[in-house]
Design a protein around this motif. Structure first.
Motif, PDB file in Angstrom:
ATOM      1  N   LEU A 200     -27.831   3.317 -23.998  1.00 42.15           N
ATOM      2  CA  LEU A 200     -28.685   2.127 -23.972  1.00 42.15           C
ATOM      3  C   LEU A 200     -27.909   0.867 -24.341  1.00 42.15           C
ATOM      4  CD1 LEU A 200     -32.027   3.385 -25.566  1.00 42.15           C
ATOM      5  CD2 LEU A 200     -31.735   2.435 -23.264  1.00 42.15           C
ATOM      6  N   ALA A 201     -26.836   1.027 -25.120  1.00 44.52           N
ATOM      7  CA  ALA A 201     -26.068  -0.144 -25.545  1.00 44.52           C
ATOM      8  C   ALA A 201     -25.273  -0.753 -24.399  1.00 44.52           C
ATOM      9  CB  ALA A 201     -25.132   0.236 -26.690  1.00 44.52           C
ATOM     10  N   GLY A 202     -24.870   0.062 -23.428  1.00 45.74           N
ATOM     11  CA  GLY A 202     -24.042  -0.460 -22.344  1.00 45.74           C
ATOM     12  C   GLY A 202     -24.706  -0.507 -20.991  1.00 45.74           C
ATOM     13  N   TRP A 203     -25.741   0.305 -20.800  1.00 44.88           N
ATOM     14  CA  TRP A 203     -26.383   0.396 -19.490  1.00 44.88           C
ATOM     15  C   TRP A 203     -26.923  -0.933 -18.965  1.00 44.88           C
ATOM     16  CZ3 TRP A 203     -32.020   0.473 -19.117  1.00 44.88           C
ATOM     17  CH2 TRP A 203     -32.473   0.637 -17.816  1.00 44.88           C
ATOM     18  N   PRO A 204     -27.566  -1.784 -19.802  1.00 40.74           N
ATOM     19  CA  PRO A 204     -28.124  -3.026 -19.247  1.00 40.74           C
ATOM     20  C   PRO A 204     -27.078  -3.991 -18.706  1.00 40.74           C
ATOM     21  CG  PRO A 204     -29.111  -2.529 -21.379  1.00 40.74           C
ATOM     22  CD  PRO A 204     -27.929  -1.636 -21.224  1.00 40.74           C
ATOM     23  N   PHE A 205     -25.787  -3.748 -18.980  1.00 36.85           N
ATOM     24  CA  PHE A 205     -24.755  -4.721 -18.623  1.00 36.85           C
ATOM     25  C   PHE A 205     -23.809  -4.193 -17.556  1.00 36.85           C
ATOM     26  CE2 PHE A 205     -25.751  -4.754 -23.198  1.00 36.85           C
ATOM     27  CZ  PHE A 205     -26.575  -5.863 -23.195  1.00 36.85           C
ATOM     28  N   MET A 206     -24.235  -3.114 -16.846  1.00 34.61           N
ATOM     29  CA  MET A 206     -23.389  -2.563 -15.798  1.00 34.61           C
ATOM     30  C   MET A 206     -23.341  -3.484 -14.587  1.00 34.61           C
ATOM     31  SD  MET A 206     -22.115   0.182 -16.973  1.00 34.61           S
ATOM     32  CE  MET A 206     -21.447   0.853 -15.457  1.00 34.61           C
ATOM     33  N   GLY A 207     -24.495  -4.083 -14.240  1.00 36.01           N
ATOM     34  CA  GLY A 207     -24.536  -5.029 -13.125  1.00 36.01           C
ATOM     35  C   GLY A 207     -24.105  -4.393 -11.816  1.00 36.01           C
ATOM     36  N   LEU A 209     -21.438  -2.975 -11.044  1.00 32.88           N
ATOM     37  CA  LEU A 209     -20.618  -1.775 -11.151  1.00 32.88           C
ATOM     38  C   LEU A 209     -21.397  -0.523 -10.775  1.00 32.88           C
ATOM     39  CD1 LEU A 209     -18.727  -2.531 -14.487  1.00 32.88           C
ATOM     40  CD2 LEU A 209     -17.886  -2.807 -12.143  1.00 32.88           C
ATOM     41  N   ALA A 210     -22.697  -0.539 -10.981  1.00 36.58           N
ATOM     42  CA  ALA A 210     -23.541   0.610 -10.638  1.00 36.58           C
ATOM     43  C   ALA A 210     -24.909   0.080 -10.231  1.00 36.58           C
ATOM     44  CB  ALA A 210     -23.639   1.561 -11.821  1.00 36.58           C
ATOM     45  N   SER A 211     -24.941  -0.624  -9.107  1.00 37.53           N
ATOM     46  CA  SER A 211     -26.154  -1.347  -8.731  1.00 37.53           C
ATOM     47  C   SER A 211     -27.347  -0.425  -8.535  1.00 37.53           C
ATOM     48  CB  SER A 211     -25.894  -2.145  -7.450  1.00 37.53           C
ATOM     49  OG  SER A 211     -25.464  -1.271  -6.403  1.00 37.53           O
ATOM     50  N   GLY A 212     -27.139   0.806  -8.106  1.00 40.39           N
ATOM     51  CA  GLY A 212     -28.242   1.701  -7.841  1.00 40.39           C
ATOM     52  C   GLY A 212     -28.898   2.255  -9.088  1.00 40.39           C
ATOM     53  N   ILE A 213     -28.159   2.301 -10.202  1.00 45.36           N
ATOM     54  CA  ILE A 213     -28.699   2.881 -11.429  1.00 45.36           C
ATOM     55  C   ILE A 213     -28.609   1.925 -12.614  1.00 45.36           C
ATOM     56  CG2 ILE A 213     -28.269   5.279 -10.763  1.00 45.36           C
ATOM     57  CD1 ILE A 213     -25.678   5.207 -12.299  1.00 45.36           C
ATOM     58  N   ALA A 214     -28.185   0.692 -12.369  1.00 41.95           N
ATOM     59  CA  ALA A 214     -28.062  -0.292 -13.444  1.00 41.95           C
ATOM     60  C   ALA A 214     -29.427  -0.879 -13.788  1.00 41.95           C
ATOM     61  CB  ALA A 214     -27.095  -1.402 -13.048  1.00 41.95           C
ATOM     62  N   PHE A 215     -29.491  -1.514 -14.921  1.00 42.08           N
ATOM     63  CA  PHE A 215     -30.718  -2.171 -15.370  1.00 42.08           C
ATOM     64  C   PHE A 215     -31.069  -3.325 -14.438  1.00 42.08           C
ATOM     65  CE2 PHE A 215     -32.402  -5.728 -18.042  1.00 42.08           C
ATOM     66  CZ  PHE A 215     -33.670  -5.197 -18.239  1.00 42.08           C
ATOM     67  N   ASP A 216     -32.335  -3.365 -14.036  1.00 41.22           N
ATOM     68  CA  ASP A 216     -32.834  -4.452 -13.192  1.00 41.22           C
ATOM     69  C   ASP A 216     -33.834  -5.264 -14.014  1.00 41.22           C
ATOM     70  OD1 ASP A 216     -33.867  -6.171 -11.342  1.00 41.22           O
ATOM     71  OD2 ASP A 216     -34.519  -4.630  -9.926  1.00 41.22           O
ATOM     72  N   PRO A 217     -33.476  -6.478 -14.421  1.00 41.86           N
ATOM     73  CA  PRO A 217     -34.379  -7.255 -15.281  1.00 41.86           C
ATOM     74  C   PRO A 217     -35.703  -7.616 -14.616  1.00 41.86           C
ATOM     75  CG  PRO A 217     -32.543  -8.608 -14.526  1.00 41.86           C
ATOM     76  CD  PRO A 217     -32.231  -7.197 -14.130  1.00 41.86           C
ATOM     77  N   HIS A 218     -35.794  -7.473 -13.310  1.00 41.88           N
ATOM     78  CA  HIS A 218     -37.017  -7.835 -12.598  1.00 41.88           C
ATOM     79  C   HIS A 218     -37.882  -6.618 -12.284  1.00 41.88           C
ATOM     80  CE1 HIS A 218     -35.324 -11.834 -12.186  1.00 41.88           C
ATOM     81  NE2 HIS A 218     -34.241 -11.319 -11.624  1.00 41.88           N
ATOM     82  N   ALA A 219     -37.403  -5.430 -12.599  1.00 37.33           N
ATOM     83  CA  ALA A 219     -38.144  -4.209 -12.289  1.00 37.33           C
ATOM     84  C   ALA A 219     -39.083  -3.854 -13.429  1.00 37.33           C
ATOM     85  CB  ALA A 219     -37.184  -3.058 -12.021  1.00 37.33           C
ATOM     86  N   ALA A 220     -40.086  -3.053 -13.117  1.00 38.33           N
ATOM     87  CA  ALA A 220     -41.024  -2.588 -14.133  1.00 38.33           C
ATOM     88  C   ALA A 220     -40.375  -1.508 -14.994  1.00 38.33           C
ATOM     89  CB  ALA A 220     -42.290  -2.048 -13.470  1.00 38.33           C
ATOM     90  N   VAL A 221     -41.024  -1.211 -16.118  1.00 41.54           N
ATOM     91  CA  VAL A 221     -40.471  -0.230 -17.052  1.00 41.54           C
ATOM     92  C   VAL A 221     -40.273   1.147 -16.412  1.00 41.54           C
ATOM     93  CG1 VAL A 221     -40.929   1.046 -19.187  1.00 41.54           C
ATOM     94  CG2 VAL A 221     -41.290  -1.420 -19.113  1.00 41.54           C
TER      95      VAL A 221
END
Length: 282
Positions: A200-207, A209-221
């Motif tokens: 959780l500490a690094g996943w939101p900042f992958m951008g 580098l892993a677009s298919g599984i990275a954190f999307d700030p506009h997506a629902a939970v």
């Protein structure tokens, strides 16, 4: 008439967990709450939140937790009234854990320090365990040059990992194979939990580098949760499995000897020896 005599008899103190005072307990609860926010903000903030817009700044913001964690550990040691022997034991265990961390680093998750944290937390209690886990991770970062924005997260996660072992049931009664089985099960599950929390500490900042599984700030939970699960399976499952297996093997192989040594050291570090008196004779 023969006068009665009273013979003093020294009783060996039992190895008991080091307790926390109410202020230290409250401080740890507050730090835990801050830690939950620090790790879980991608699932706590709504998609329209401005936090997502400044996600790249979050590691530096949460790096301020390092100062807070050090302050809490110092307050814990001060309020609990640890004697010099207990403080020395904390230092020895932290140094040992820090020295064990580089062993096997980069090799399929073989990290022997985790089994030491499990056994130490079991014997010394949750409060001592949190302090030990946090200090060990801080010391190992200084030793290996791993100081960075991730360090406060590592200190929190390792503090929780070690504290959890101190919260396991039956600290005074459960011994032998049953205790080893309990500690092995906890070590196996907690090793995966540690890896998941650290993801959780690094996943939101992958951008990108892993677009298919990275954190999307506009997506629902739910969508981000599915992405996070996929991220864990793709990147850390094998490493976490190696850590879990290593922890179980070392706990079963070295657990009985180390538990006896830790309990003996804890008795020697007791604040005072209890003195009782035999019944009067004569």
């Amino acid at each position: 008439m023969t006068p009665r005599t009273v013979t003093p008899r020294t009783v060996t103190p039992q190895a008991r967990p080091i307790r926390l005072g109410p202020r230290s307990t409250t401080a740890l609860a507050l730090v835990g709450a801050v830690g939950v926010v620090a790790f879980g903000w991608p699932f706590l903030a709504p998609p329209t939140s401005q936090i997502g817009a400044h996600a790249q700044d979050a590691p530096w913001l949460f790096a301020g937790l390092l100062v807070l964690l050090v302050a809490v550990v110092a307050a814990t040691i001060s309020e609990s009234g640890l004697g010099p022997k207990a403080v020395a034991m904390l230092g020895v265990l932290a140094a040992t854990g820090a020295a064990l961390r580089p062993v096997g680093a980069g090799t399929a998750g073989i990290e022997p320090m985790f089994f030491l944290m499990v056994l130490s937390g079991r014997v010394l209690g949750p409060g001592f365990g949190f302090a030990l886990g946090s200090i060990t991770m801080f010391a190992s970062a200084l030793l290996t040059g791993g100081v960075g924005p991730w360090l406060p997260f590592q200190m929190l996660a390792m503090g929780w990992f070690t504290m959890g072992a101190g919260l396991l049931p039956g600290p005074d009664r459960l011994r032998g194979r049953g205790e080893l089985a309990l500690l092995s099960l906890y070590g196996f599950l907690a090793a995966f939990a540690y890896g998941t929390v650290m993801n959780l500490a690094g996943w939101p900042f992958m951008g990108a580098l892993a677009s298919g599984i990275a954190f999307d700030p506009h997506a629902a939970v739910p969508a981000n949760l599915a992405r996070f699960v996929a991220y864990c399976l793709a990147t850390s499952l094998g490493w976490d499995l190696g850590r879990a297996v290593c922890t179980v093997v070392l706990t079963l192989a070295l657990g009985p000897t180390l538990l006896r040594a830790l309990r003996r050291a804890t008795r020697r570090a007791a604040f005072e020896t209890a003195v009782t008196f035999d019944p009067p004779t004569g």
